[in-house]
Design a protein around this motif. Sequence first.
Motif, short mmCIF file in Angstrom:
data_model
loop_
_atom_site.label_atom_id
_atom_site.label_comp_id
_atom_site.label_asym_id
_atom_site.label_seq_id
_atom_site.Cartn_x
_atom_site.Cartn_y
_atom_site.Cartn_z
N GLN A 44 0.83 -1.19 0.00
CA GLN A 44 0.00 0.00 0.00
C GLN A 44 0.87 1.25 0.00
O GLN A 44 2.02 1.23 0.46
N ARG A 45 0.30 2.33 -0.50
CA ARG A 45 1.01 3.61 -0.46
C ARG A 45 1.18 4.02 1.00
O ARG A 45 0.23 3.95 1.79
N GLU A 46 2.38 4.47 1.35
CA GLU A 46 2.65 4.86 2.73
C GLU A 46 3.17 6.29 2.79
O GLU A 46 3.87 6.76 1.89
N TYR A 59 7.86 12.63 10.18
CA TYR A 59 8.45 11.58 9.36
C TYR A 59 7.98 10.20 9.78
O TYR A 59 7.71 9.96 10.96
N ALA A 60 7.93 9.29 8.81
CA ALA A 60 7.74 7.89 9.14
C ALA A 60 8.96 7.39 9.91
O ALA A 60 10.09 7.85 9.65
N ASP A 61 8.74 6.48 10.83
CA ASP A 61 9.85 5.97 11.63
C ASP A 61 10.96 5.38 10.75
O ASP A 61 12.15 5.48 11.08
N VAL A 63 12.20 6.36 8.06
CA VAL A 63 13.08 7.30 7.36
C VAL A 63 13.65 8.37 8.29
O VAL A 63 14.46 9.20 7.84
N LYS A 64 13.25 8.38 9.54
CA LYS A 64 13.74 9.40 10.48
C LYS A 64 15.26 9.37 10.57
O LYS A 64 15.86 8.30 10.66
N GLY A 65 15.85 10.55 10.50
CA GLY A 65 17.30 10.66 10.57
C GLY A 65 17.99 10.48 9.24
O GLY A 65 19.20 10.73 9.13
N ARG A 66 17.26 10.03 8.23
CA ARG A 66 17.86 9.81 6.90
C ARG A 66 17.26 10.74 5.84
O ARG A 66 17.96 11.15 4.92
N PHE A 67 15.99 11.05 5.97
CA PHE A 67 15.29 11.88 4.99
C PHE A 67 14.97 13.24 5.62
O PHE A 67 14.67 13.33 6.81
N THR A 68 14.96 14.28 4.78
CA THR A 68 14.59 15.62 5.23
C THR A 68 13.64 16.23 4.21
O THR A 68 13.96 16.32 3.03
#
Length: 123
Positions: A44-46, A59-61, A63-68
């Motif tokens: 599913q789309r998240e 942020y989704a857990d 991607v936290k710390g990796r995506f901005t």
Amino acid sequence: QVQLVESGGGLVQPGGSLRLSCAASGNIFSIMHMAWFRQSPGKQRELVATITSGGSTNYADSVKGRFTISRDNAKNTVYLQMSSLKPEDTAVYYCNARILSVAGELTYPRDYWGQGTQVTVSS
């Protein structure tokens, strides 16, 4: 009418980085929240990340710390800086925005989606 146009996807090795952009154009009075979603085959789309008009982010857990996520209100553009990419980040990434448009003397909100951009993380 409003359009969201994404760019910046591609193939990257694990541990690499990519920056996605999404530019909104058309009948725009103001842009409320903006977000990035992703969808992998068979899933599913998240929700990946959101940013409010005031700049608050979430942020989704995974991607936290990796995506901005960030936005340039003058350019009606939202960005997603992705770092330390993993194979499980492989997906089609979609931009989403809630936009106020003008109709006569009224404004009305509506959600819009971009066409999607493929991100593939593989060696």
